[in-house]
Scaffold this motif. Structure first.
Motif, PDB file in Angstrom:
ATOM      1  N   PRO A 263      -1.453   8.622  -5.530  1.00 56.22           N
ATOM      2  CA  PRO A 263      -1.862   9.240  -4.262  1.00 56.22           C
ATOM      3  C   PRO A 263      -3.348   9.081  -3.982  1.00 56.22           C
ATOM      4  O   PRO A 263      -4.178   9.226  -4.873  1.00 56.22           O
ATOM      5  CB  PRO A 263      -1.493  10.717  -4.449  1.00 56.22           C
ATOM      6  CG  PRO A 263      -1.296  10.896  -5.909  1.00 56.22           C
ATOM      7  CD  PRO A 263      -0.914   9.583  -6.477  1.00 56.22           C
ATOM      8  N   LEU A 264      -3.647   8.785  -2.753  1.00 54.63           N
ATOM      9  CA  LEU A 264      -5.031   8.654  -2.305  1.00 54.63           C
ATOM     10  C   LEU A 264      -5.202   9.489  -1.055  1.00 54.63           C
ATOM     11  O   LEU A 264      -4.610   9.206  -0.020  1.00 54.63           O
ATOM     12  CB  LEU A 264      -5.356   7.181  -2.007  1.00 54.63           C
ATOM     13  CG  LEU A 264      -6.745   6.904  -1.419  1.00 54.63           C
ATOM     14  CD1 LEU A 264      -7.823   7.319  -2.407  1.00 54.63           C
ATOM     15  CD2 LEU A 264      -6.882   5.441  -1.039  1.00 54.63           C
ATOM     16  N   ASP A 265      -5.971  10.547  -1.176  1.00 54.96           N
ATOM     17  CA  ASP A 265      -6.211  11.442  -0.049  1.00 54.96           C
ATOM     18  C   ASP A 265      -7.665  11.346   0.375  1.00 54.96           C
ATOM     19  O   ASP A 265      -8.557  11.313  -0.469  1.00 54.96           O
ATOM     20  CB  ASP A 265      -5.911  12.904  -0.426  1.00 54.96           C
ATOM     21  CG  ASP A 265      -4.456  13.087  -0.803  1.00 54.96           C
ATOM     22  OD1 ASP A 265      -3.615  12.486  -0.132  1.00 54.96           O
ATOM     23  OD2 ASP A 265      -4.189  13.826  -1.773  1.00 54.96           O
ATOM     24  N   ILE A 266      -7.882  11.326   1.647  1.00 51.49           N
ATOM     25  CA  ILE A 266      -9.236  11.361   2.186  1.00 51.49           C
ATOM     26  C   ILE A 266      -9.331  12.582   3.076  1.00 51.49           C
ATOM     27  O   ILE A 266      -8.783  12.621   4.165  1.00 51.49           O
ATOM     28  CB  ILE A 266      -9.567  10.081   2.980  1.00 51.49           C
ATOM     29  CG1 ILE A 266      -9.438   8.852   2.079  1.00 51.49           C
ATOM     30  CG2 ILE A 266     -10.977  10.162   3.550  1.00 51.49           C
ATOM     31  CD1 ILE A 266      -9.674   7.548   2.799  1.00 51.49           C
ATOM     32  N   ASP A 267      -9.982  13.609   2.575  1.00 50.77           N
ATOM     33  CA  ASP A 267     -10.143  14.861   3.300  1.00 50.77           C
ATOM     34  C   ASP A 267     -11.545  14.873   3.902  1.00 50.77           C
ATOM     35  O   ASP A 267     -12.535  14.958   3.181  1.00 50.77           O
ATOM     36  CB  ASP A 267      -9.943  16.035   2.345  1.00 50.77           C
ATOM     37  CG  ASP A 267      -9.916  17.372   3.071  1.00 50.77           C
ATOM     38  OD1 ASP A 267     -10.260  17.395   4.273  1.00 50.77           O
ATOM     39  OD2 ASP A 267      -9.557  18.376   2.440  1.00 50.77           O
ATOM     40  N   LEU A 268     -11.628  14.782   5.215  1.00 52.40           N
ATOM     41  CA  LEU A 268     -12.919  14.696   5.883  1.00 52.40           C
ATOM     42  C   LEU A 268     -13.489  16.064   6.244  1.00 52.40           C
ATOM     43  O   LEU A 268     -14.589  16.135   6.791  1.00 52.40           O
ATOM     44  CB  LEU A 268     -12.782  13.841   7.152  1.00 52.40           C
ATOM     45  CG  LEU A 268     -12.346  12.387   6.915  1.00 52.40           C
ATOM     46  CD1 LEU A 268     -12.253  11.648   8.237  1.00 52.40           C
ATOM     47  CD2 LEU A 268     -13.298  11.676   5.974  1.00 52.40           C
TER      48      LEU A 268
ATOM     49  N   VAL B 140       0.829  -1.207   0.000  1.00 51.08           N
ATOM     50  CA  VAL B 140       0.000   0.000   0.000  1.00 51.08           C
ATOM     51  C   VAL B 140       0.862   1.255   0.000  1.00 51.08           C
ATOM     52  O   VAL B 140       0.576   2.226  -0.702  1.00 51.08           O
ATOM     53  CB  VAL B 140      -0.959  -0.007   1.214  1.00 51.08           C
ATOM     54  CG1 VAL B 140      -1.641   1.354   1.363  1.00 51.08           C
ATOM     55  CG2 VAL B 140      -2.000  -1.099   1.055  1.00 51.08           C
ATOM     56  N   SER B 141       1.966   1.252   0.771  1.00 51.64           N
ATOM     57  CA  SER B 141       2.859   2.410   0.803  1.00 51.64           C
ATOM     58  C   SER B 141       3.453   2.681  -0.571  1.00 51.64           C
ATOM     59  O   SER B 141       3.536   3.825  -1.017  1.00 51.64           O
ATOM     60  CB  SER B 141       3.975   2.191   1.826  1.00 51.64           C
ATOM     61  OG  SER B 141       3.446   2.061   3.125  1.00 51.64           O
ATOM     62  N   LEU B 142       3.887   1.614  -1.259  1.00 52.25           N
ATOM     63  CA  LEU B 142       4.442   1.766  -2.594  1.00 52.25           C
ATOM     64  C   LEU B 142       3.392   2.280  -3.580  1.00 52.25           C
ATOM     65  O   LEU B 142       3.673   3.136  -4.428  1.00 52.25           O
ATOM     66  CB  LEU B 142       5.022   0.435  -3.087  1.00 52.25           C
ATOM     67  CG  LEU B 142       6.257  -0.072  -2.327  1.00 52.25           C
ATOM     68  CD1 LEU B 142       6.635  -1.466  -2.816  1.00 52.25           C
ATOM     69  CD2 LEU B 142       7.431   0.890  -2.507  1.00 52.25           C
ATOM     70  N   LEU B 143       2.164   1.767  -3.464  1.00 49.64           N
ATOM     71  CA  LEU B 143       1.095   2.203  -4.362  1.00 49.64           C
ATOM     72  C   LEU B 143       0.719   3.655  -4.122  1.00 49.64           C
ATOM     73  O   LEU B 143       0.451   4.409  -5.062  1.00 49.64           O
ATOM     74  CB  LEU B 143      -0.136   1.309  -4.192  1.00 49.64           C
ATOM     75  CG  LEU B 143      -0.025  -0.112  -4.751  1.00 49.64           C
ATOM     76  CD1 LEU B 143      -1.260  -0.922  -4.384  1.00 49.64           C
ATOM     77  CD2 LEU B 143       0.150  -0.073  -6.273  1.00 49.64           C
TER      78      LEU B 143
END
Length: 501
Positions: free
Chosen positions: A43-48, A35-38
């Motif tokens: 990039p996957l950001d989750i802005d709540l 997951v870190s490499l991917l």
């Protein structure tokens, strides 16, 4: 003593449990590495946050993904000054943290084309030596490509305003707006040049020039007294001089707009609030179908001004301009202390609301309400504005001069603006007004340039919750006494029920 028989069943299930536990832990480590490499690659950001304040806007993200030129962003500060600022628990900390997340997202979304580094100028004083013509302070950023560089000042990343009604302060982040603009500027192979004609005592239009720079125009100054107008400039800006222009200077303007018969140039004329238009300049404007009247526009209807009757709300009446502005055209447009404009040309035969003479056509871009009146600059106390004739007056006019080369139209423009206050920072830096969006649309029209990425300032203010003393005591009893007692009682009951199992 008799030995207990070997418990094969316990060994079997105990070993199986150990193997499952070890396998599960190994799988967790493997998944974490993958997951870190991917995430480094995708990039996957989750802005709540409800306003997505720590994520890039889609327009900005799309532009960054399509970058093909390498860009370096050097922040003149220790990384902790930005990354740890969010823990302060206030708006200023959030502003720094939001700027930090914008920088990180640039790096993530760019596919390796953007590199961000933090260099403390205190411990590394040589970091700015390559830029002897720039002055830097801590927190400023250097955005650079192999084409050019641009400094982004720390104070340009944030803005705030205080309400005159309740004293509350609204904080806005302009980090993404200014940083994306800087990236676009340093990667643009053909930036548009705009020339500001100087050499006179003129109105202040600095906020307008900042808008141009923020939208990747190369703004240069040129003294009309000592040289010709730069033919490389897409359009020029002439704030009205306190005195008149000379006939030679007008010839320079005419030669620029004619462009050896190729047209394709533009002029923005900004009228002064304090000086009358001289006869030479007046004659030049009349050739472009516009006359700047004396006095100021005054609004007689309470619903058509802000704070005072000279601070008039205007309407945008040109469909092309409204379309270019999009939703921003719905925001209020302010034209404070505007001079009345008059159309010199007669109505065009097309019946489309324009005014024409020969190959020149004038169209009204903005106008006052039909309850406006003209007040003389030297009016006295006995002057009654409500006794004056009311009508709508143009406050911004676009005149075009067109010819065809085969089937291709070739056009030069003159834009006349009746109020320098329309271009002041009071109205150009806040998205609650449409002044900056209007001028951005006018700029794109003059430069024949497609609209750039537009990112609006982000409100970072925290909404406060006001509670009474009685509510404070109630919440304290619930959270400090009742909840812990209930949790302890539940624990005791569960322990008593399970200890005999």
């Amino acid at each position: 003593m008799e030995k207990k028989p070997f418990n094969k069943r316990r060994l079997k299930y105990g070993s199986l449990a150990t193997v499952i536990t070890v396998g599960f832990l190994a799988a967790l480590v493997l998944v974490n590495v993958i997951v870190s490499l991917l995430l480094e690659r995708f990039p996957l950001d989750i802005d709540l946050t409800p306003d997505k304040r720590f994520a890039l806007t889609e327009d900005s993200a799309a532009y960054i993904r399509d970058l093909s030129r390498d860009v370096s962003i050097t922040v003149l500060a220790a990384e902790s000054r930005f990354s740890a600022a969010g823990s302060q628990g206030n708006e200023i900390g959030d502003l720094y943290k939001q700027a930090y997340e914008v920088l990180q997202n640039y790096e993530r979304y760019s596919g390796g084309h953007i590199r961000v580094s933090f260099v403390d100028p205190v411990t590394n004083p040589t970091v700015t030596q390559a830029y002897p013509n720039e002055s830097f302070t801590a927190g400023d950023m250097i955005v650079e490509s192999d084409l050019r560089m641009k400094k982004v000042a720390l104070n340009s990343l944030f803005s705030y305003s205080q309400s005159q009604y309740d004293g509350s302060v609204t904080y806005r982040s302009e980090a993404e707006q200014n940083l994306t603009s800087a990236i676009m500027y340093v990667t643009d192979e053909n930036p548009v040049t705009v020339s500001v004609l100087t050499g006179f005592d003129t109105p202040d239009i600095s906020a307008y020039l900042e808008l141009l720079k923020a939208n990747n125009y190369e703004v240069v100054e040129q003294d009309l007294l000592t040289g010709d107008v730069d033919q490389e400039a897409a359009f020029v800006i002439l704030p009205q001089p306190s005195g008149d222009l000379s006939a030679e200077q007008v010839k320079k303007l005419e030669a620029y707009l004619d462009n050896d018969g190729n047209f394709g140039k533009g002029l923005v004329f900004v009228a002064s609030q304090t000086s009358p238009v001289g006869p030479v300049l007046k004659s030049f404007l009349a050739e472009w179908g516009v006359s700047v009247g004396d006095g100021f526009l005054y609004e007689t209807s309470d619903g058509n001004f802000l704070q005072n009757p000279f601070n008039m709300l205007n309407r945008i009446v040109d469909d092309t301009t409204v379309e270019a502005m999009g939703n921003a055209s719905a925001a209020p447009l302010l034209a404070p202390y505007a001079r009345p404009l008059e159309l010199v040309f007669g109505p065009s035969a097309s019946g489309d609301g324009t005014y024409a003479s020969g190959n020149r056509t004038a169209r009204i871009l903005t106008e006052s309400s039909d309850t406006a009146v003209v007040i003389p600059a030297d009016y006295g106390e006995d002057f009654d504005p409500y006794a004056q004739p009311q009508q709508s007056y143009p406050t911004m006019v676009l005149t075009s001069r067109m010819k065809y080369e085969g089937m291709t139209p070739m056009t030069s423009y003159v834009v006349t603006i009746s109020s320098p206050e329309m271009l002041s920072s009071t109205y150009m830096t806040y998205q609650m007004f449409s002044n900056s969006s209007l001028m951005a649309a006018v700029n794109e029209r003059l430069a024949a340039r497609k609209a750039q990425v537009t990112i609006l300032p982000l409100n970072i203010s925290v909404n406060s919750i006001t509670i009474t003393d009685a509510q404070v005591k109630t919440y304290m009893v619930i959270l400090v006494i009742l909840v812990p007692v209930a949790t302890l009682a539940a624990g005791v009951i569960i322990w008593l029920r399970r200890r005999h199992l």
